[in-house]
Design an enzyme around this catalytic site. Structure first.
Site, PDB file in Angstrom:
ATOM      1  N   SER A  44       0.292  -0.773  -0.859  1.00 24.04           N
ATOM      2  CA  SER A  44       0.220   0.436  -0.131  1.00 24.04           C
ATOM      3  C   SER A  44       0.490   1.356   0.064  1.00 24.04           C
ATOM      4  O   SER A  44       1.887   0.994   0.946  1.00 24.04           O
ATOM      5  CB  SER A  44      -0.389   0.002   1.345  1.00 24.04           C
ATOM      6  OG  SER A  44      -1.962   1.719   0.790  1.00 24.04           O
ATOM      7  N   LEU A  45       0.671   2.271  -0.685  1.00 20.81           N
ATOM      8  CA  LEU A  45       1.175   3.447  -0.585  1.00 20.81           C
ATOM      9  C   LEU A  45       0.406   4.123   0.022  1.00 20.81           C
ATOM     10  O   LEU A  45       0.926   5.905   0.241  1.00 20.81           O
ATOM     11  CB  LEU A  45       0.853   4.115  -2.241  1.00 20.81           C
ATOM     12  CG  LEU A  45       1.608   3.269  -3.345  1.00 20.81           C
ATOM     13  CD1 LEU A  45       1.497   4.003  -4.978  1.00 20.81           C
ATOM     14  CD2 LEU A  45       3.139   3.402  -2.783  1.00 20.81           C
ATOM     15  N   THR A  73      -8.929  -1.024   2.313  1.00 21.18           N
ATOM     16  CA  THR A  73      -8.766  -1.601   0.611  1.00 21.18           C
ATOM     17  C   THR A  73      -9.390  -3.127   0.341  1.00 21.18           C
ATOM     18  O   THR A  73     -10.245  -4.010   1.221  1.00 21.18           O
ATOM     19  CB  THR A  73      -8.006  -1.123   0.377  1.00 21.18           C
ATOM     20  OG1 THR A  73      -7.372  -1.359  -1.140  1.00 21.18           O
ATOM     21  CG2 THR A  73      -6.809  -1.671   1.197  1.00 21.18           C
ATOM     22  N   LYS A  83     -14.182  -3.690   1.537  1.00 23.26           N
ATOM     23  CA  LYS A  83     -14.806  -2.828   1.831  1.00 23.26           C
ATOM     24  C   LYS A  83     -16.056  -2.761   1.720  1.00 23.26           C
ATOM     25  O   LYS A  83     -17.173  -1.941   2.890  1.00 23.26           O
ATOM     26  CB  LYS A  83     -14.449  -1.818   0.562  1.00 23.26           C
ATOM     27  CG  LYS A  83     -13.150  -1.189  -0.327  1.00 23.26           C
ATOM     28  CD  LYS A  83     -13.352  -0.891  -1.442  1.00 23.26           C
ATOM     29  CE  LYS A  83     -11.511   0.058  -1.637  1.00 23.26           C
ATOM     30  NZ  LYS A  83     -11.486   0.737  -3.316  1.00 23.26           N
ATOM     31  N   ASN A 122     -14.839   3.116   2.461  1.00 23.25           N
ATOM     32  CA  ASN A 122     -13.050   2.092   1.974  1.00 23.25           C
ATOM     33  C   ASN A 122     -12.815   3.560   3.115  1.00 23.25           C
ATOM     34  O   ASN A 122     -11.586   3.927   3.235  1.00 23.25           O
ATOM     35  CB  ASN A 122     -12.557   3.236   0.882  1.00 23.25           C
ATOM     36  CG  ASN A 122     -13.048   4.917   0.579  1.00 23.25           C
ATOM     37  OD1 ASN A 122     -13.938   5.418   0.837  1.00 23.25           O
ATOM     38  ND2 ASN A 122     -12.144   5.445  -0.469  1.00 23.25           N
ATOM     39  N   ASP A 148     -14.162   6.800  -2.970  1.00 25.36           N
ATOM     40  CA  ASP A 148     -13.208   6.317  -4.209  1.00 25.36           C
ATOM     41  C   ASP A 148     -14.413   7.033  -5.029  1.00 25.36           C
ATOM     42  O   ASP A 148     -13.076   7.258  -6.265  1.00 25.36           O
ATOM     43  CB  ASP A 148     -13.680   4.881  -4.292  1.00 25.36           C
ATOM     44  CG  ASP A 148     -12.670   3.714  -3.392  1.00 25.36           C
ATOM     45  OD1 ASP A 148     -11.385   4.610  -3.167  1.00 25.36           O
ATOM     46  OD2 ASP A 148     -12.916   2.927  -3.443  1.00 25.36           O
ATOM     47  N   GLY A 179     -17.175  -5.217  -7.516  1.00 23.43           N
ATOM     48  CA  GLY A 179     -17.497  -5.224  -5.850  1.00 23.43           C
ATOM     49  C   GLY A 179     -17.292  -4.248  -5.825  1.00 23.43           C
ATOM     50  O   GLY A 179     -17.765  -3.294  -6.432  1.00 23.43           O
ATOM     51  N   ALA A 189     -14.742  -2.250  -4.536  1.00 26.86           N
ATOM     52  CA  ALA A 189     -14.125  -0.750  -5.774  1.00 26.86           C
ATOM     53  C   ALA A 189     -14.892  -0.438  -6.854  1.00 26.86           C
ATOM     54  O   ALA A 189     -15.361   1.350  -7.270  1.00 26.86           O
ATOM     55  CB  ALA A 189     -12.876  -1.519  -7.176  1.00 26.86           C
ATOM     56  N   GLY A 215      -5.230   4.037 -11.910  1.00 20.90           N
ATOM     57  CA  GLY A 215      -5.854   4.394 -11.050  1.00 20.90           C
ATOM     58  C   GLY A 215      -5.160   5.498  -9.539  1.00 20.90           C
ATOM     59  O   GLY A 215      -5.451   5.486  -9.067  1.00 20.90           O
ATOM     60  N   GLN A 239      -8.865   9.995  -3.281  1.00 22.76           N
ATOM     61  CA  GLN A 239      -9.561   9.286  -3.082  1.00 22.76           C
ATOM     62  C   GLN A 239      -9.006  10.015  -1.322  1.00 22.76           C
ATOM     63  O   GLN A 239      -9.491   9.744  -0.199  1.00 22.76           O
ATOM     64  CB  GLN A 239      -9.436   8.058  -2.675  1.00 22.76           C
ATOM     65  CG  GLN A 239      -8.641   7.268  -3.057  1.00 22.76           C
ATOM     66  CD  GLN A 239      -8.241   6.447  -1.630  1.00 22.76           C
ATOM     67  OE1 GLN A 239      -9.139   6.448  -0.676  1.00 22.76           O
ATOM     68  NE2 GLN A 239      -7.352   6.260  -1.093  1.00 22.76           N
TER      69      GLN A 239
END
Length: 282
Positions: free
Chosen positions: A16-17, A63, A67, A88, A103, A130, A132, A242, A249
Site C-alpha cells: 500500500s502507498l 482496501t 470494503k 473505504n 473512491d 465488487g 471498487a 488509478g 480519494q
C-alpha cells in the site's frame, strides 16, 4: 499529547502507498500523525479493527477485499457509502465507526481536474461489481454520464449493483459473455482483476471502443498493465490508470479527518516519478 493514529486495512496490504501519501499530506500541513498498514483477512477484520480502536485509532482507510465488510461494521454511513454499499474511509466517533466512501469522488476529481476530461453524456461500461466498482458507480452517474452498463463475471453481483443505484433508466447490468453485443462506449472503467497475474492478459471485444473512448483502470502499476495494454492496442483515445484516483480519494479522507484539504499534485508527481510502475491498487 499522544500522536493521532490512523491506518489502512487490507489483505494483502504490504504494497500500500497510503502510508506514504498520508505522511506526505501531514508533513505538508504540519499535522502530527501515525499512519500504518494493517493486514487483516476478511475473517479477522472486525477483531483487528476493534483492536485498533482500543489502541487509540481515530480513523482508517479500507482496501480490498474489505470494503463491503467495513460497511456492515459501521453504526452510521454517509449517503455516498450507502449508495455504494461499501466503505473505504472509517472515522471513530463516540465509540462507534462512521463510514464514508471517497473512491468515486477521487476518481472523478482525477479525471476531470487533473486529466482535464469531460465525463458528461458519455456512454460508460463498468467492468466489475465488487467494492471498487461499487465505490465509483454512483459518482460516475453524478458526474453526468449518459448511461452505465455494468458487467461482471458473476451476473448476480452486477444485477445487485444496478438495483442498488436506483436509476433503472441509466444503470443496467449485462452478461460478460454478451459484451460483443453491447455496442461501443465513450468510457470504459476496469474495476476487476481480469487478466491480472494469470499470464493470459486482459481480453475484451474491440467493438467496445470508438474514436472518443476513455479507458480507466482503478488499479495502478503492475495490476493495471494488462488492461491498459489492451486499451492502447484497441485505440482508445485516452488511457488512465488509478494512481491519481488513489491520491485524490486519500485527500478526501484526509480532509474528512483533519478539516483541511491537502494539495495533491506534488504528491502525485512524486509517486509517479519515484515508481513509474507501482505495485498494486488500494
Amino acid at each position: 499529547m499522544s500522536t493521532a493514529r490512523y491506518a489502512v486495512f487490507g489483505h494483502p496490504i504490504s504494497h500500500s502507498l497510503s502510508p506514504r501519501i498520508h505522511s506526505a499530506f501531514a508533513h505538508q500541513l504540519g499535522i502530527a500523525l501515525e499512519y500504518t498498514a494493517i493486514d487483516a483477512a476478511p475473517v479477522d477484520f472486525a477483531t483487528a479493527l476493534e483492536r485498533f480502536a482500543g489502541e487509540g485509532g481515530r480513523g482508517a482507510n479500507v482496501t480490498l477485499p474489505l470494503k463491503e465488510a467495513a460497511f456492515a461494521l459501521c453504526a452510521r454511513t454517509s449517503d455516498r457509502a450507502r449508495r455504494a454499499g461499501a466503505v473505504n474511509t472509517l472515522t471513530r466517533n463516540d465509540g462507534q465507526w462512521h463510514g464514508d466512501n471517497t473512491d468515486g469522488a477521487g476518481l472523478v476529481r482525477d479525471l476531470t481536474s487533473r486529466q482535464g476530461l469531460d465525463l458528461r453524456a458519455r456512454r460508460a461500461l463498468l467492468l466489475g461489481a465488487g467494492g471498487a466498482a461499487r465505490g465509483v458507480a454512483p459518482a460516475l452517474l453524478d458526474a453526468g454520464i449518459a448511461e452505465l452498463v455494468i458487467v461482471n463475471r458473476s451476473p448476480e453481483r452486477a444485477d445487485a449493483l444496478a438495483d442498488a443505484l436506483g436509476e433503472p433508466e441509466r444503470a443496467h447490468s449485462r452478461y460478460w459473455q454478451d459484451m460483443r453485443d453491447l455496442g461501443d462506449f465513450e468510457l470504459i472503467v476496469n474495476a476487476t482483476s481480469a487478466g491480472r497475474g494469470d499470464g493470459n492478459g486482459f481480453s475484451a471485444p474491440l467493438s467496445l471502443v470508438n474514436s472518443r473512448t476513455l479507458a480507466v483502470d482503478v488499479n495502478y502499476g503492475e495490476a493495471a498493465i494488462d488492461f491498459l495494454a489492451w486499451a492502447r492496442a484497441a485505440g482508445c483515445h485516452d488511457v488512465v490508470d488509478g494512481l491519481g484516483m488513489l491520491v485524490e480519494q486519500a485527500a478526501e479522507a484526509f480532509e474528512h479527518w483533519h478539516g483541511v484539504r491537502p494539495q495533491t499534485d506534488a504528491v502525485y508527481a512524486a509517486l509517479r516519478e519515484r515508481d513509474p510502475v507501482l505495485v498494486t491498487a488500494d
